[in-house]
Design an enzyme around this catalytic site. Structure first.
Site, mmCIF file in Angstrom:
data_model
loop_
_atom_site.group_PDB
_atom_site.id
_atom_site.type_symbol
_atom_site.label_atom_id
_atom_site.label_comp_id
_atom_site.label_asym_id
_atom_site.label_seq_id
_atom_site.Cartn_x
_atom_site.Cartn_y
_atom_site.Cartn_z
ATOM 1 N N GLU A 119 0.839 -1.201 0.000
ATOM 2 C CA GLU A 119 0.000 0.000 0.000
ATOM 3 C C GLU A 119 0.874 1.251 0.000
ATOM 4 O OE1 GLU A 119 -2.490 -3.343 0.711
ATOM 5 O OE2 GLU A 119 -0.576 -2.811 1.634
ATOM 6 N N ASP A 133 2.155 13.130 -14.839
ATOM 7 C CA ASP A 133 1.026 13.396 -15.728
ATOM 8 C C ASP A 133 0.670 14.873 -15.756
ATOM 9 O OD1 ASP A 133 -1.283 12.715 -17.388
ATOM 10 O OD2 ASP A 133 -2.487 13.095 -15.593
#
Length: 163
Positions: A119, A133
């Site tokens: 995680e 991005d």
């Protein structure tokens, strides 16, 4: 592997993929921290330090933090054989650590029968991908250099990486 007593945990005796049975383990408080190092370039760092880059998706670092937390919560949907976990806490911290570099640190916490390394690694990775991005219109020279586990506690064995 040099230690013959070690084996891959997600393979059964026949060499087939299997989920690790944690049913007999005792629940303990488990914490894992992972870091992604991102080389953004000095121009992007300068723009971020001048007041955060606003984009149509939102401010870069704040959006990356949200994406990292969301990804950590969905790790079992992304990584085969990971147990679905209800995290007690997940924190993402983004620090400028040089003239062209940021560190993204994800800390995942759980009281449970299995660790939260995946995680923490997933959260740091997706936060780094989100920064890429959102900044790629400024440069395609951005490099996600390293994602690694920094430390974990609360399971069978603790781990701490020394830089």
């Amino acid at each position: 592997m040099s230690d013959s007593s070690r084996s891959l945990t997600h393979l059964n005796a026949a060499g087939q993929p299997t989920m690790v049975d944690v049913g007999t383990k005792t629940a303990t408080r488990r914490v894992a921290r992972a870091r992604s190092r991102v080389l953004l370039g000095s121009e992007i760092i300068r723009l971020v330090q001048a007041g955060e880059l606003p984009t149509r998706k939102g401010p870069v670092f704040q959006t990356a933090i949200l994406a990292g937390i969301m990804a950590a919560k969905k790790t079992s949907d992304l990584i085969p054989l990971c147990h679905p976990l209800g995290l007690d806490d997940c924190q993402i911290q983004i620090d400028v650590v040089g003239p062209d570099t940021i560190h993204i640190i994800c800390t995942a916490t759980l009281t449970g029968k299995t660790g939260v390394e995946m995680e923490a690694l997933t959260g740091a990775s997706v936060a780094a991908l989100t920064v890429y991005d959102m900044c790629k219109a400024l440069s395609h020279d951005i490099v996600i250099q390293e994602t690694r586990l920094l430390d974990k506690t609360g399971g069978k064995s603790d781990f701490h990486h020394v830089d």
